[in-house]
Write a protein that holds these residues in place. Structure first.
Motif, PDB file in Angstrom:
ATOM      1  N   TYR A  24     -50.924 -15.168  41.054  1.00 41.22           N
ATOM      2  CA  TYR A  24     -49.992 -15.257  39.929  1.00 41.22           C
ATOM      3  C   TYR A  24     -48.572 -14.877  40.337  1.00 41.22           C
ATOM      4  CZ  TYR A  24     -47.687 -14.283  35.507  1.00 41.22           C
ATOM      5  OH  TYR A  24     -46.791 -14.260  34.467  1.00 41.22           O
ATOM      6  N   ASN A  27     -48.012 -16.804  44.235  1.00 39.71           N
ATOM      7  CA  ASN A  27     -48.545 -18.158  44.373  1.00 39.71           C
ATOM      8  C   ASN A  27     -49.103 -18.397  45.773  1.00 39.71           C
ATOM      9  OD1 ASN A  27     -49.282 -20.698  43.419  1.00 39.71           O
ATOM     10  ND2 ASN A  27     -47.359 -21.641  44.081  1.00 39.71           N
ATOM     11  N   ASP A 170     -52.281 -18.891  35.630  1.00 35.67           N
ATOM     12  CA  ASP A 170     -51.066 -18.748  34.822  1.00 35.67           C
ATOM     13  C   ASP A 170     -51.401 -18.590  33.341  1.00 35.67           C
ATOM     14  OD1 ASP A 170     -49.463 -18.904  37.039  1.00 35.67           O
ATOM     15  OD2 ASP A 170     -48.892 -20.998  36.750  1.00 35.67           O
ATOM     16  N   GLU A 174     -49.952 -15.947  30.612  1.00 36.93           N
ATOM     17  CA  GLU A 174     -49.137 -16.504  29.536  1.00 36.93           C
ATOM     18  C   GLU A 174     -49.621 -16.017  28.180  1.00 36.93           C
ATOM     19  OE1 GLU A 174     -49.371 -20.690  30.058  1.00 36.93           O
ATOM     20  OE2 GLU A 174     -48.045 -20.722  31.815  1.00 36.93           O
TER      21      GLU A 174
END
Length: 228
Positions: A24, A27, A170, A174
């Protein structure tokens, strides 16, 4: 408008907590990553509805011998991410002990999400799955209900991801970031006055509702002059 929030990632050794966090934040994925000793800290900034959210993510060690010190790292956390390996029922059952640790050591109204890791293994060979997603949802409904003051129950608190394939990672953060923004006022009050808010008691020994581990990490980051 900005918000600073502390996330702690918990789960037994080998479920892929570090891989989740590193995928996260940076990457990247390292299949040979070493086991975490104590805890490691990474940070990332995201924007949610014009609010700049700085996520302080603490990746804790899963070995039993580090249990006694893990609580030092997840004290005053705003979100707990419980991880298990979907190809290991044993890791799913062990996850419950980490939830009990959070309940025992955290007083504030923490958000809790459950993340099943290594979905790539099941995608390649469905017979390797030992924990159906529905079982995770049922667990969340039973143990993370609002009646316990532990966040949102149901499917939005459960995820299956693959750090190797970069799928679902992700989305986990989020959803969490959005919930943190929804609780922004409550989080800021806890930071100022301790769990429960208000101007009375409940402050930490540092007087501001913050913990020394986070402060030390922030100081180190500032000295480096880095921005996430």
């Amino acid at each position: 408008m900005s918000l600073e929030a502390k996330l702690v990632v918990l789960g037994t050794q080998g479920v892929g907590k570090t891989s989740l966090v590193v995928r996260y934040v940076k990457n990247t994925f390292d299949p040979e990553s070493a086991s975490t000793i104590g805890a490691s800290f990474l940070a990332k900034k995201v924007v949610v509805d014009d609010c700049l959210v700085r996520l302080q993510i603490w990746d804790t060690a899963g070995q039993e011998r580090y249990r006694s010190i893990s609580k030092l790292y997840y004290r005053s956390a705003n979100c707990g991410i419980l991880c298990y390996d979907i190809t290991s029922e044993e890791s799913f059952l062990a996850m419950h002990s980490w939830l009990l640790e959070l309940k025992k050591n955290i007083n504030n109204n923490i958000i809790i999400h459950i993340v099943g890791t290594k979905a790539d293994l099941v995608n390649a060979d469905p017979s390797k799955r030992e924990v159906p997603f529905e079982r995770c949802v049922a667990y969340a409904a039973e143990h993370l209900g609002d009646n316990e003051g532990l966040g949102w129950a149901g499917m939005d608190a459960c995820h299956e991801i693959s750090a190797r394939d970069d799928t679902g990672v992700d989305e986990v953060f989020e959803v969490i970031a959005r919930k943190l923004v929804e609780r922004r006022q409550e989080i800021e009050m806890e930071r100022l006055y301790g769990p429960g808010g208000g101007g009375g008691g409940g402050q930490s020994a540092r007087g501001g509702g913050r913990d020394s581990a986070v402060d030390a990490a922030n100081d180190a980051e500032k000295k480096k002059g880095k921005c996430c």
